[in-house]
Structure formats: C-alpha cells, structure tokens
Design a protein around this motif. Structure first.
Motif, short mmCIF file in Angstrom:
data_model
loop_
_atom_site.label_atom_id
_atom_site.label_comp_id
_atom_site.label_asym_id
_atom_site.label_seq_id
_atom_site.Cartn_x
_atom_site.Cartn_y
_atom_site.Cartn_z
N UNK A 52 0.85 -1.19 0.00
CA UNK A 52 0.00 0.00 0.00
C UNK A 52 0.89 1.25 0.00
N UNK A 53 0.30 2.41 -0.31
CA UNK A 53 1.07 3.65 -0.19
C UNK A 53 1.70 3.77 1.19
N UNK A 54 2.95 4.17 1.21
CA UNK A 54 3.70 4.25 2.47
C UNK A 54 4.67 3.10 2.66
N UNK A 55 4.42 1.97 1.99
CA UNK A 55 5.35 0.85 2.08
C UNK A 55 6.62 1.15 1.31
N UNK A 56 7.73 0.58 1.75
CA UNK A 56 9.02 0.84 1.12
C UNK A 56 9.49 -0.32 0.25
N UNK A 57 10.14 0.00 -0.83
CA UNK A 57 10.73 -0.97 -1.75
C UNK A 57 12.10 -0.45 -2.17
N UNK A 58 12.87 -1.28 -2.86
CA UNK A 58 14.13 -0.84 -3.45
C UNK A 58 13.98 -0.86 -4.96
N UNK A 59 14.32 0.23 -5.60
CA UNK A 59 14.28 0.32 -7.06
C UNK A 59 15.70 0.49 -7.60
N UNK A 60 15.98 -0.18 -8.71
CA UNK A 60 17.28 -0.12 -9.35
C UNK A 60 17.10 0.42 -10.76
N UNK A 61 17.85 1.46 -11.10
CA UNK A 61 17.70 2.06 -12.43
C UNK A 61 18.59 1.34 -13.45
N UNK A 62 18.46 1.64 -14.74
CA UNK A 62 19.26 0.94 -15.76
C UNK A 62 20.77 1.11 -15.61
N UNK A 63 21.21 2.12 -14.85
CA UNK A 63 22.64 2.32 -14.61
C UNK A 63 23.17 1.48 -13.46
N UNK A 64 22.29 0.72 -12.82
CA UNK A 64 22.72 -0.13 -11.72
C UNK A 64 22.74 0.55 -10.37
N UNK A 65 22.15 1.72 -10.25
CA UNK A 65 22.06 2.42 -8.97
C UNK A 65 20.76 2.05 -8.28
N UNK A 66 20.84 1.73 -7.00
CA UNK A 66 19.65 1.35 -6.26
C UNK A 66 19.26 2.43 -5.26
N UNK A 67 17.97 2.50 -4.97
CA UNK A 67 17.48 3.51 -4.04
C UNK A 67 16.35 2.94 -3.20
N UNK A 68 16.34 3.32 -1.94
CA UNK A 68 15.19 3.01 -1.08
C UNK A 68 14.07 3.97 -1.48
N UNK A 69 12.90 3.43 -1.74
CA UNK A 69 11.77 4.25 -2.21
C UNK A 69 10.53 3.97 -1.37
N UNK A 70 9.66 4.96 -1.32
CA UNK A 70 8.39 4.82 -0.62
C UNK A 70 7.26 4.95 -1.63
N UNK A 71 6.34 3.97 -1.60
CA UNK A 71 5.22 4.00 -2.53
C UNK A 71 4.35 5.23 -2.24
N UNK A 72 4.19 6.05 -3.27
CA UNK A 72 3.42 7.28 -3.12
C UNK A 72 2.00 7.13 -3.65
N UNK A 73 1.84 6.34 -4.71
CA UNK A 73 0.52 6.24 -5.37
C UNK A 73 0.42 4.91 -6.11
N UNK A 74 -0.76 4.33 -6.09
CA UNK A 74 -1.05 3.12 -6.86
C UNK A 74 -2.25 3.40 -7.75
N UNK A 75 -2.04 3.32 -9.06
CA UNK A 75 -3.13 3.51 -10.01
C UNK A 75 -3.42 2.21 -10.74
N UNK A 76 -4.38 2.26 -11.65
CA UNK A 76 -4.71 1.06 -12.43
C UNK A 76 -3.59 0.67 -13.39
N UNK A 77 -2.72 1.62 -13.71
CA UNK A 77 -1.65 1.35 -14.68
C UNK A 77 -0.26 1.23 -14.06
N UNK A 78 -0.05 1.84 -12.89
CA UNK A 78 1.32 1.89 -12.39
C UNK A 78 1.36 2.10 -10.88
#
Length: 248
Positions: A31-57
């Motif tokens: 749900x919004x507020x939960x944390x995940x780790x995202x890695x970009x195409x350059x191989x850099x990772x970041x701790x992220x917090x879910x801000x919004x959940x829509x039908x597409x993304x």
C-alpha cells in the motif's frame, strides 16, 4: 525489502508498470507508504516509498540512494552447451544469484537439444525473466543478459572481446590438470572480463575443445571429480567469488 529493476524514472520518482505493478499490488499486497528498493538501468539502487497506486502503475518516491557494491568485480559470461530439460533455467537462476554477468547458450555437437529458431524467442524471453527475478531476489544491481541460442562458430566469434577465456573440459580433469583455472583467477583484476565455456551433458567433443584452444581459450580441469553440466558453472562462479571477494 523487495527489489525491482525499473526502466522508467522521472526526477525523484520511479514508475513501476506491468509485471512489477502486479507483483507489488496482487502478490505483495503493498500500500502507499510501504518501502521498496528500485534499481535504475545504470545499476544504482534507491530506497523508495510508494506514493501512489493507479490502475496502470505504482509511483514510488526516492527516499535515499544506496552506495552498496554487490556485483562481482569481474564480468563473467557463462556459455553453456544446450542441456536437456530445465537445466539451463537452473543454471541461469543460480548463476545469477552467484554473480554471473551474462549467459550464452550454444549448440554443441553432443547437445541433445537442438536449435529451433521459431521457439528461441519465447525461450529467451523466459530465460531473461528468470534472470531478472533471480537478480531481484539476490539483491543485485544488474540483471544478467541472456542471449538467444547460437551455433558453435558464432560462439567463437563472440569470444573475441574478452580479456580471459577458459573451457571447463572433463578430459583435463581426468588427466589431473588443476593449474590453468587457478592461474587465470590469479591474473584477474577488477573490471576484467572472463568467458567460460561449459559443454552439455555429454561434454565437449575433442574437435570443439581444440577449436576453442586455437581461439586462445585455456582448457581447464575443475578438480578431480567430473561435474554435471548444471553443476560446473556454479562451481566456477563460487571459486571466482571466493578468490576475488572473500580472499581480498
């Protein structure tokens, strides 16, 4: 914390779509507020917090970039003679966990499985998905590339761009050869590339082994025991990790 490889980044946010969105929403029940780790195409990772959940993304805000180094210090490509059944899937999954940079399946003389260009696209797509999932599970910063199956002569051409090249050849193990693989590992430096060829269940033919040798490959034994086609690549990756990560 769940990790996702994300292509779409907008300023301080990641946009997760399709399978990643489905996994977050339907499998992990986040749900919004939960944390995940995202890695970009350059191989850099970041701790992220879910801000919004829509039908597409799923939209995730970047909280903090990580500076961790989790990749092997050398780029290891595993070239496997096409094995039977799901053995290649096992090699890709476990090899990804152990740090392989890429995988190249090839048709060897003794491969029971033959090249099928009509099916290779779907198979390669599945193999790449397995690599992605394994990279996420093992908290890597890169997803190994998995090529479509190639023939032996294309394999020889593909090997030209590597710093070091070795072949796991069972006849060398039978004769007691143990030095070549160790010598290669001792020469490896951070940033080098290593190409390792493994045969299918029946092993490489003598002609294939000699052709590889003619193209600057070292024929190596991997100890006194004869390893299965799906075991040898993992043995080699474990040895590389021990030499370059645990011993330094």
């Amino acid at each position: 914390m769940q990790r996702y490889f994300v292509d779409k980044q907008e300023q301080s946010q990641f946009i997760l779509e399709n399978d990643d969105r489905h996994h977050i929403v339907k499998v992990m029940r986040m749900n919004p507020g939960d944390e995940i780790i995202c890695v970009n195409p350059d191989g850099r990772s970041a701790i992220c917090k879910i801000a919004e959940i829509t039908d597409e993304a799923v939209v995730a805000d970047i909280v903090k970039w990580n500076d961790e180094t989790v990749e092997l210090p050398v780029r290891v490509t595993i070239a496997c003679g096409l094995p039977k059944g799901d053995k290649l899937e096992w090699i890709i999954q476990k090899g990804t966990e152990m740090g392989a940079y890429s995988f190249i399946p090839f048709a060897a003389k003794r491969s029971v499985v033959k090249l099928d260009e009509k099916k290779s696209g779907k198979k390669t797509e599945r193999w790449q998905k397995i690599a992605k999932e394994a990279a996420e599970q093992s908290h890597r910063n890169q997803v190994p590339g998995v090529s479509a199956p190639i023939d032996f002569h294309t394999l020889l051409k593909e090997s030209k761009n590597y710093d070091f090249k070795v072949v796991a050849y069972e006849e060398e193990s039978r004769s007691g050869e143990t030095a070549n693989f160790v010598q290669t590992l001792n020469q490896l430096q951070t940033g080098d590339s290593l190409f390792i060829v493994f045969g299918p269940e029946g092993g490489l033919s003598e002609k294939e082994a000699r052709l590889l040798e003619d193209h600057d490959f070292k024929l190596c034994g991997l100890g006194p025991r004869i390893l299965r086609a799906e075991t040898a690549p993992l043995y080699a990756l474990a040895a590389i990790s021990y030499q370059l990560e645990l011993m330094r």
